[in-house]
Design an enzyme around this catalytic site. Structure first.
Site, PDB file in Angstrom:
ATOM      1  N   THR A 129     -25.374  -9.591  13.053  1.00  0.00           N
ATOM      2  CA  THR A 129     -26.291  -9.217  11.974  1.00  0.00           C
ATOM      3  C   THR A 129     -25.494  -8.544  10.862  1.00  0.00           C
ATOM      4  O   THR A 129     -24.695  -7.639  11.113  1.00  0.00           O
ATOM      5  CB  THR A 129     -27.380  -8.266  12.519  1.00  0.00           C
ATOM      6  OG1 THR A 129     -28.036  -8.948  13.584  1.00  0.00           O
ATOM      7  CG2 THR A 129     -28.379  -7.889  11.448  1.00  0.00           C
TER       8      THR A 129
ATOM      9  N   ASN B 158       0.809  -1.221   0.000  1.00  0.00           N
ATOM     10  CA  ASN B 158       0.000   0.000   0.000  1.00  0.00           C
ATOM     11  C   ASN B 158       0.842   1.272   0.000  1.00  0.00           C
ATOM     12  O   ASN B 158       0.331   2.354  -0.273  1.00  0.00           O
ATOM     13  CB  ASN B 158      -0.962   0.006   1.200  1.00  0.00           C
ATOM     14  CG  ASN B 158      -0.273  -0.305   2.492  1.00  0.00           C
ATOM     15  OD1 ASN B 158       0.352  -1.354   2.648  1.00  0.00           O
ATOM     16  ND2 ASN B 158      -0.355   0.601   3.441  1.00  0.00           N
TER      17      ASN B 158
ATOM     18  N   CYS C  96      -1.646   5.640   8.477  1.00  0.00           N
ATOM     19  CA  CYS C  96      -1.195   5.627   9.876  1.00  0.00           C
ATOM     20  C   CYS C  96       0.046   6.485  10.054  1.00  0.00           C
ATOM     21  O   CYS C  96       0.356   6.908  11.150  1.00  0.00           O
ATOM     22  CB  CYS C  96      -0.844   4.226  10.331  1.00  0.00           C
ATOM     23  SG  CYS C  96      -1.808   2.956   9.569  1.00  0.00           S
TER      24      CYS C  96
HETATM   25  C1  LIG Z   1      -2.806  -3.275   2.134  1.00  0.00           C
HETATM   26  C2  LIG Z   1      -3.852  -3.026   3.167  1.00  0.00           C
HETATM   27  N1  LIG Z   1      -4.232  -4.026   3.971  1.00  0.00           N
HETATM   28  C3  LIG Z   1      -5.188  -3.858   4.895  1.00  0.00           C
HETATM   29  C4  LIG Z   1      -5.826  -2.645   5.074  1.00  0.00           C
HETATM   30  C5  LIG Z   1      -6.881  -2.515   6.118  1.00  0.00           C
HETATM   31  O1  LIG Z   1      -8.164  -2.486   5.559  1.00  0.00           O
HETATM   32  P1  LIG Z   1      -9.389  -1.820   6.369  1.00  0.00           P
HETATM   33  O2  LIG Z   1      -9.175  -0.338   6.341  1.00  0.00           O
HETATM   34  O3  LIG Z   1     -10.609  -2.228   5.620  1.00  0.00           O
HETATM   35  O4  LIG Z   1      -9.379  -2.407   7.733  1.00  0.00           O
HETATM   36  C6  LIG Z   1      -5.442  -1.570   4.257  1.00  0.00           C
HETATM   37  C7  LIG Z   1      -6.075  -0.237   4.405  1.00  0.00           C
HETATM   38  O5  LIG Z   1      -5.667   0.575   5.165  1.00  0.00           O
HETATM   39  C8  LIG Z   1      -4.432  -1.752   3.285  1.00  0.00           C
HETATM   40  O6  LIG Z   1      -4.029  -0.771   2.483  1.00  0.00           O
END
Ligand SMILES: Cc1ncc(COP(=O)(O)O)c(C=O)c1O
Length: 376
Positions: free
Chosen positions: A235, A149, A325
């Site tokens: 749910t 990411n 983050c």
């Molecule tokens: C590569 C990756 N994995 C996991 C996540 C976590 O996903 P979510 O925000 O739906 O918990 C993210 C998003 O922040 C991400 O970019």
């Protein structure tokens, strides 16, 4: 305002909003109720499951709806450890915190032995090293993300799946950044688990799914009324699921157009950055390959690059320094550190979507020139 932080999250698609509105206006029954309103809600959920499953070539029963990627990754790792007695988990140091912190938790409990695959230059997963780790660690779970990411680096997922099969290892891939960005036919990859999150492709936040291969039995992870194959009770988020299914449909309908358009934006941004900032460097493998939505660059650190992300924000341009983050911190992200980015450089991640235009990028370049060189 110019939004270039689409790897953190994306704007909802108008068609998704309409579909969620339609479902909100017309359906309120509890999908577990047997009366008419309940049955109608159940249909929305099962149609969504069927639609999503169809786009990735899996069976509807292999999809377990969750609150997003983080929960899906937590459940998959817990499942592998608790149901399958996996002790050796082969992962990388550049996974999302949803993986790294789950591994840390189970490691501190003494339940797993985490093994981190070597990274080559630019943070590329060393597949030969993975193979030798698989040879020496029997009954492992391999946990590697499809696209990083922060850098957009792509894993050769098919090759990785084949290696896992050869060595009898389970394979979990965090596909949060690549689902709905490519045609992903899951059965081609020999996967046991994947994680998905709708808000990365113009769907709603707080909704995603865990794919669990049909050959695996799974035990309850969230205990309760037995929903979602008794793996994840509670749910169901009917509005989120309807929105996610619509986002899948829109993304797959427009996939080739979007790939061409967004890749063009990325190529244009690379060209403009190189022309205007000769000292620019690219983090990870994003210049010539990698995910077409992510471009992570670094500038030599100077007085002017201090608080660059915040200065861009004040100028109306949203980017990030790494993952969401890390975007408020000046410290270098752990992913870029592991990827080999020199410490004396300032990194910016630009991430694009179909809602961006070349004009956005021109304004961004002009603002950067203003901030970094004072030439504009
Ligand atoms: C590569 C990756 N994995 C996991 C996540 C976590 O996903 P979510 O925000 O739906 O918990 C993210 C998003 O922040 C991400 O970019």
């Amino acid at each position: 305002m110019i939004y270039l932080d689409n790897a953190a999250t994306t704007r909802l698609d108008a068609e998704v909003i309409n579909e969620m509105g339609r479902v909100m206006n017309n359906y309120f029954g509890n999908p577990s109720s047997i009366h008419q309103q309940g049955r109608e809600s159940r249909v929305i959920i099962e149609e969504g499951r069927k639609k999503i499953a169809g786009y990735i070539g899996v069976m509807p029963a292999e999809i377990v709806f969750t609150s997003g990627g983080t929960e899906a990754l937590n459940i998959a790792i817990s499942q592998a450890i608790q149901k399958y007695g996996i002790k050796n988990i082969i992962s990388s140091r550049i996974e999302h915190p949803a993986v790294l912190n789950t591994l840390k938790y189970f490691t501190e409990k003494g339940l797993v032995n985490p093994i981190f695959v070597r990274l080559k230059e630019k943070g590329i997963i060393d597949i030969e090293n993975l193979e030798s780790l698989l040879k020496t660690n029997a009954n492992a779970l391999v946990c590697l993300m499809h696209a990083n990411n922060e850098t957009g680096n792509l894993l050769p997922i098919k090759e990785t799946g084949q290696l896992c099969r050869q060595h009898n290892a389970m394979f979990l891939s965090d596909m949060v950044q690549t689902l709905c960005k490519y045609e992903n036919n899951i059965p081609n990859f020999n996967l046991d688990f994947i994680a998905c999150s709708a808000h990365k492709f113009h769907g709603p936040k707080g909704c995603g799914f865990l794919y669990i291969n049909k050959n695996l039995e799974a035990s309850p992870m969230v205990h309760g009324g037995g929903q979602e194959r008794n793996i994840r009770s509670g749910t169901e988020n009917i509005y989120g699921i309807a929105g996610m299914a619509k986002a899948f449909e829109v993304a797959h309908r427009d996939m080739q157009k979007n790939i061409g358009y967004i890749s063009g934006l990325k190529a244009y941004m690379i060209e403009q950055l190189k022309n205007n900032f000769p000292e620019i460097e690219f983090n990870g493998d994003c210049e010539n390959s990698g995910l077409y939505t992510i471009l992570n660059v670094s500038f030599p650190e100077t007085v002017k690059t201090k608080m660059l992300i915040q200065k861009l924000d004040i100028a109306g341009i949203s980017v990030s320094g790494g993952s969401a983050c890390h975007s408020a911190k000046e410290a270098m992200s752990y992913v870029l550190r592991e990827t080999g980015t020199p410490i004396n450089r300032t990194s910016v991640r630009f991430s694009f979507s179909k809602f961006n235009s070349k004009k956005d990028l021109d304004i961004c370049i002009e603002t950067l020139l203003n901030l970094l060189t004072g030439n504009k």
